[in-house]
Design an enzyme around this catalytic site. Sequence first.
Site, PDB file in Angstrom:
ATOM      1  N   CYS A 168       0.720  -1.187  -0.154  1.00  0.00           N
ATOM      2  CA  CYS A 168      -0.065   0.090  -0.037  1.00  0.00           C
ATOM      3  C   CYS A 168       1.000   1.167  -0.130  1.00  0.00           C
ATOM      4  CB  CYS A 168      -0.770   0.086   1.214  1.00  0.00           C
ATOM      5  SG  CYS A 168      -1.903  -1.324   1.260  1.00  0.00           S
ATOM      6  N   HIS A 169       2.131   1.324   0.875  1.00  0.00           N
ATOM      7  CA  HIS A 169       2.652   2.751   1.063  1.00  0.00           C
ATOM      8  C   HIS A 169       4.299   2.060   0.896  1.00  0.00           C
ATOM      9  CE1 HIS A 169      -1.223   3.381   2.999  1.00  0.00           C
ATOM     10  NE2 HIS A 169      -1.032   4.391   2.185  1.00  0.00           N
TER      11      HIS A 169
END
Length: 170
Positions: free
Chosen positions: A134-135
């Site tokens: 996600c990040h």
Amino acid sequence: MSDSKPVTRRNFLYISTAAFSAAGAAAIGVPLVSQMNPDASVKALASTEVDVSTIVPGQSITVLWRGKPVFIRRRTEAEITEAKEVKIEDLPDPEIDDNRVQNPEWLVMVGICTHLGCIPLGNKGDYNGWFCPCHGSHYDTSGRIRKGPAPTNLEIPDYVFLDDNTIKIG
């Protein structure tokens, strides 16, 4: 001559009013306090026992504990060596491997990224540990943050080895 005062009807009323008030407060207070205790479903989730006898070195499993994923990994000798050889000054959240495990062969940690609560993927990333797509947080073979926006290492829950094949989490 006696200094005692005679018992009057008023004294009796004071004592009986106080006794009934105390009994009424207890009758209201006990259920009020006991309703604040956790219910049976919460108590059941407080701990979980996991049979790890079928896990081979290099394999991971994920179990649920308190609604959270917990990663249990049986590390290989190479993973243990790699985790121990990391220079502590290279870590954003410095923690030696020995403080994260009770038995070097077994790594038990909550599988929630410390950045925004995503679930990292195992055996991925730049450090052969976990990667949060996600990040972009990268964790090593000890679950320590190595690169990315996550501020801290993956959490280690309270756990004990009940025997060679059973881990109790919580």
